[in-house]
Each structure stands twice: as C-alpha cells, then as structure tokens.
Design a protein around this motif. Structure first.
Motif, mmCIF file in Angstrom:
data_model
loop_
_atom_site.group_PDB
_atom_site.id
_atom_site.type_symbol
_atom_site.label_atom_id
_atom_site.label_comp_id
_atom_site.label_asym_id
_atom_site.label_seq_id
_atom_site.Cartn_x
_atom_site.Cartn_y
_atom_site.Cartn_z
ATOM 1 N N ASP A 40 76.030 49.915 39.102
ATOM 2 C CA ASP A 40 76.486 49.362 37.820
ATOM 3 C C ASP A 40 76.348 47.843 37.839
ATOM 4 N N ARG A 41 75.178 47.388 37.510
ATOM 5 C CA ARG A 41 74.891 45.950 37.538
ATOM 6 C C ARG A 41 75.496 45.202 36.360
ATOM 7 N N THR A 42 76.178 45.922 35.464
ATOM 8 C CA THR A 42 76.867 45.236 34.373
ATOM 9 C C THR A 42 78.177 44.623 34.862
ATOM 10 N N LEU A 43 78.675 45.104 35.992
ATOM 11 C CA LEU A 43 79.887 44.530 36.571
ATOM 12 C C LEU A 43 79.561 43.178 37.184
ATOM 13 N N PRO A 44 80.477 42.228 37.116
ATOM 14 C CA PRO A 44 80.191 40.915 37.706
ATOM 15 C C PRO A 44 80.150 41.022 39.234
ATOM 16 N N PRO A 45 79.250 40.282 39.866
ATOM 17 C CA PRO A 45 79.191 40.310 41.330
ATOM 18 C C PRO A 45 80.349 39.518 41.928
ATOM 19 N N HIS A 46 80.643 39.810 43.171
ATOM 20 C CA HIS A 46 81.659 39.062 43.917
ATOM 21 C C HIS A 46 80.958 37.927 44.656
ATOM 22 N N TYR A 47 81.557 36.731 44.616
ATOM 23 C CA TYR A 47 80.969 35.584 45.301
ATOM 24 C C TYR A 47 81.771 35.262 46.552
ATOM 25 N N PHE A 48 81.058 35.018 47.647
ATOM 26 C CA PHE A 48 81.660 34.585 48.902
ATOM 27 C C PHE A 48 81.137 33.191 49.216
ATOM 28 N N THR A 49 82.027 32.243 49.470
ATOM 29 C CA THR A 49 81.592 30.933 49.947
ATOM 30 C C THR A 49 80.954 31.145 51.321
ATOM 31 N N PRO A 50 80.191 30.160 51.828
ATOM 32 C CA PRO A 50 79.619 30.329 53.169
ATOM 33 C C PRO A 50 80.681 30.610 54.232
ATOM 34 N N THR A 51 81.800 29.931 54.162
ATOM 35 C CA THR A 51 82.879 30.145 55.131
ATOM 36 C C THR A 51 83.474 31.535 54.993
ATOM 37 N N ALA A 52 83.712 31.973 53.765
ATOM 38 C CA ALA A 52 84.270 33.308 53.538
ATOM 39 C C ALA A 52 83.297 34.389 53.977
ATOM 40 N N TRP A 53 81.987 34.172 53.767
ATOM 41 C CA TRP A 53 80.986 35.160 54.183
ATOM 42 C C TRP A 53 80.966 35.309 55.703
ATOM 43 N N ARG A 54 81.005 34.178 56.415
ATOM 44 C CA ARG A 54 81.032 34.233 57.885
ATOM 45 C C ARG A 54 82.279 34.956 58.372
ATOM 46 N N ALA A 55 83.414 34.698 57.738
ATOM 47 C CA ALA A 55 84.661 35.374 58.122
ATOM 48 C C ALA A 55 84.574 36.874 57.835
ATOM 49 N N PHE A 56 83.998 37.235 56.700
ATOM 50 C CA PHE A 56 83.820 38.646 56.355
ATOM 51 C C PHE A 56 82.951 39.349 57.397
ATOM 52 N N LEU A 57 81.835 38.724 57.764
ATOM 53 C CA LEU A 57 80.953 39.330 58.768
ATOM 54 C C LEU A 57 81.636 39.456 60.120
ATOM 55 N N ALA A 58 82.360 38.419 60.528
ATOM 56 C CA ALA A 58 83.052 38.472 61.818
ATOM 57 C C ALA A 58 84.096 39.568 61.840
ATOM 58 N N THR A 59 84.842 39.703 60.758
ATOM 59 C CA THR A 59 85.864 40.738 60.678
ATOM 60 C C THR A 59 85.232 42.129 60.683
ATOM 61 N N THR A 60 84.143 42.277 59.945
ATOM 62 C CA THR A 60 83.454 43.565 59.886
ATOM 63 C C THR A 60 82.895 43.944 61.250
#
Length: 66
Positions: A40-60
């Motif tokens: 469903d590409r009509t939904l807005p995407p979620h944005y991750f700052t560079p810092t938040a993205w690195r934290a997300f990857l590390a946690t995952t």
C-alpha cells in the motif's frame, strides 16, 4: 522534504516469500532511510534519521542473536 518518487526504492531481502508482508527502503542524500509498505504505497513512509537507522539495525541484529 526529499522528493519521494525520485528516491531509489529497493525491496528488503527479508520480504521475499513472506506471505505478502513486504517493505521497501530508500536511502536519502543525508544518509537517512525511508521505509514503506510495498502493498500500500498510498500510506506515508516512515523516515529514520541516520542515527535512528543505525540504532534500528543494531537492535535488529542484536535481537537476531538472542
């Protein structure tokens, strides 16, 4: 805001053969990431700052090792 249609979206390698639960990721010029629902590409995407993205990857990655 970044021009979302101009971004290079790629399907997550973990999305294949997952019963239709697919996500796409796009890198922004500042190193952040947008994540959107492929179904469903009509939904807005979620944005991750560079810092938040690195934290997300590390946690995952850490959760994968548990």
């Amino acid at each position: 805001m970044t021009d979302l249609p101009a971004l290079n979206w790629r399907k997550s390698s973990y999305s294949s053969n997952n019963g239709g639960a697919c996500v796409e990721v796009a890198t922004t010029p500042d190193g952040g990431r947008y994540v959107r629902d492929t179904k469903d590409r009509t939904l807005p995407p979620h944005y991750f700052t560079p810092t938040a993205w690195r934290a997300f990857l590390a946690t995952t990655k850490a959760a994968k090792l548990d």
